[in-house]
Write a protein that holds these residues in place. Structure first.
Motif, short mmCIF file in Angstrom:
data_model
loop_
_atom_site.label_atom_id
_atom_site.label_comp_id
_atom_site.label_asym_id
_atom_site.label_seq_id
_atom_site.Cartn_x
_atom_site.Cartn_y
_atom_site.Cartn_z
N LEU A 40 0.85 -1.18 0.00
CA LEU A 40 0.00 0.00 0.00
C LEU A 40 0.89 1.24 0.00
O LEU A 40 1.83 1.34 0.80
N GLN A 41 0.61 2.19 -0.89
CA GLN A 41 1.44 3.38 -1.03
C GLN A 41 0.90 4.49 -0.12
O GLN A 41 -0.22 4.97 -0.30
N VAL A 42 1.72 4.89 0.86
CA VAL A 42 1.30 5.82 1.90
C VAL A 42 2.27 7.00 1.96
O VAL A 42 3.48 6.84 1.78
N VAL A 43 1.74 8.19 2.24
CA VAL A 43 2.57 9.35 2.52
C VAL A 43 2.16 9.93 3.86
O VAL A 43 0.97 10.03 4.17
N GLU A 44 3.16 10.24 4.69
CA GLU A 44 2.90 10.88 5.97
C GLU A 44 3.28 12.35 5.90
O GLU A 44 4.38 12.70 5.46
N THR A 49 9.53 13.03 14.06
CA THR A 49 10.49 11.94 14.29
C THR A 49 10.22 10.74 13.39
O THR A 49 11.06 9.84 13.29
N GLY A 50 9.04 10.68 12.76
CA GLY A 50 8.72 9.60 11.83
C GLY A 50 8.12 8.37 12.47
O GLY A 50 7.99 7.33 11.82
N VAL A 51 7.72 8.45 13.76
CA VAL A 51 7.27 7.24 14.45
C VAL A 51 6.02 6.65 13.80
O VAL A 51 5.88 5.42 13.73
N LEU A 52 5.11 7.49 13.30
CA LEU A 52 3.90 6.96 12.68
C LEU A 52 4.23 6.22 11.39
O LEU A 52 3.81 5.07 11.19
N GLY A 53 4.99 6.85 10.50
CA GLY A 53 5.35 6.22 9.24
C GLY A 53 6.21 4.99 9.43
O GLY A 53 6.03 3.97 8.74
N LEU A 54 7.16 5.05 10.36
CA LEU A 54 8.00 3.88 10.63
C LEU A 54 7.17 2.73 11.18
O LEU A 54 7.38 1.57 10.82
N GLY A 55 6.22 3.06 12.05
CA GLY A 55 5.36 2.03 12.60
C GLY A 55 4.52 1.36 11.53
O GLY A 55 4.35 0.13 11.53
N LEU A 56 4.01 2.15 10.60
CA LEU A 56 3.22 1.59 9.49
C LEU A 56 4.09 0.69 8.62
O LEU A 56 3.68 -0.41 8.24
N ALA A 57 5.28 1.15 8.28
CA ALA A 57 6.17 0.35 7.43
C ALA A 57 6.57 -0.94 8.10
O ALA A 57 6.77 -1.97 7.44
N ALA A 58 6.69 -0.93 9.43
CA ALA A 58 7.09 -2.13 10.16
C ALA A 58 6.03 -3.22 10.08
O ALA A 58 6.33 -4.39 10.32
N VAL A 64 6.01 3.61 2.78
CA VAL A 64 5.69 4.94 3.30
C VAL A 64 6.73 5.95 2.88
O VAL A 64 7.94 5.71 3.01
N VAL A 65 6.27 7.08 2.37
CA VAL A 65 7.12 8.25 2.16
C VAL A 65 6.82 9.20 3.32
O VAL A 65 5.70 9.70 3.45
N ILE A 66 7.79 9.41 4.19
CA ILE A 66 7.59 10.30 5.32
C ILE A 66 8.16 11.67 4.98
O ILE A 66 9.28 11.80 4.51
N VAL A 104 10.60 2.57 3.56
CA VAL A 104 10.43 3.96 3.98
C VAL A 104 11.40 4.85 3.21
O VAL A 104 12.58 4.52 3.07
N GLU A 105 10.89 5.98 2.74
CA GLU A 105 11.73 7.00 2.12
C GLU A 105 11.39 8.35 2.74
O GLU A 105 10.27 8.57 3.21
N VAL A 106 12.36 9.24 2.75
CA VAL A 106 12.21 10.57 3.35
C VAL A 106 12.22 11.62 2.24
O VAL A 106 13.08 11.59 1.35
N GLU A 107 11.27 12.52 2.29
CA GLU A 107 11.20 13.62 1.32
C GLU A 107 10.88 14.92 2.05
O GLU A 107 10.18 14.93 3.07
N GLN A 108 11.38 16.01 1.50
CA GLN A 108 11.04 17.33 2.04
C GLN A 108 9.70 17.78 1.46
O GLN A 108 9.47 17.69 0.26
#
Length: 209
Positions: A40-44, A49-58, A64-66, A104-108
């Motif tokens: 599932l493709q998700v963006v946060e 700190t990314g805890v929500l996106g990291l938790g989803l990816a786990a 998740v793109v956080i 997980v990937e990080v974007e500005q």
């Protein structure tokens, strides 16, 4: 999931929202998912700190793109140069690579910034779910947040935003968003462990509604 806060804060709502998404939202979205990509493709938004996106990816079924605006932050009073929220966000991803396994990937993303949005949409396939925790503490940011949701929500995309009740200004966001989107609100009463909080489920309005 390991999170280094380093002056940033893990808002309690993030963990409550994570449990809600895991139990109530993701199973339904995965059941209805069509296409060859099983993730599932998700963006946060406003990941901090990314805890929500990291938790989803786990959970294993989500990519998740956080995103975060990447503001300068002095983590300690003796620091001569500021750090950056994006740098610490990436550090938390790196700490959890064995858990999230490249999901997980990080974007500005500064809300309302067209260059950031264009880069996000160019680099990633359309998102099926937009999530965010405690994004409503600053009413001045509501127009930019609504604009960002408008850019990200496709016909079949849903946004799920959770927030702790802090001030009456939150109703302004609800009223503003309801003019453009179909919005459902679920409220949760205070408990011994948590203050009252709400979840908005937001979808683009169907034509003619």
């Amino acid at each position: 999931v390991i999170v280094v806060e380093a002056g940033l804060k893990v808002w309690p709502c993030a963990l409550r929202l994570l449990h809600y998404l895991e139990g109530q939202v993701l199973p339904e979205l995965m059941k209805n998912k069509v296409g060859g990509d099983s993730l599932l493709q998700v963006v946060e938004l406003g990941a901090g700190t990314g805890v929500l996106g990291l938790g989803l990816a786990a959970l294993g079924s989500v990519h998740v793109v956080i995103t975060d605006p990447g503001v300068p932050v002095y983590f300690n009073a003796e620091d001569s140069e500021p750090g950056n929220t994006l740098g610490w966000l990436q550090a938390n991803v790196d700490l959890n690579r064995e858990v999230v396994s490249g999901r997980v990937e990080v974007e500005q993303l500064l809300w309302g910034e067209p260059t950031h949005m264009a880069q996000l949409q160019e680099r990633h396939q359309p998102f099926e779910l937009v999530v965010g925790s405690d994004l409503l503490y600053d009413p001045d940011q509501y127009p930019s947040l609504v604009k960002t949701l408008d850019d990200l929500l496709g016909e079949d995309t849903m946004a799920v935003l959770g927030h702790t009740h802090r001030h009456d200004g939150e109703r302004r966001f609800e009223a503003h968003a309801a003019l453009r989107f179909h919005l459902e609100t679920t409220q949760f009463e205070a408990t011994e462990d948590s203050p009252p909080w709400s979840i908005f489920q937001i979808r683009r309005r169907k034509r003619g509604t």
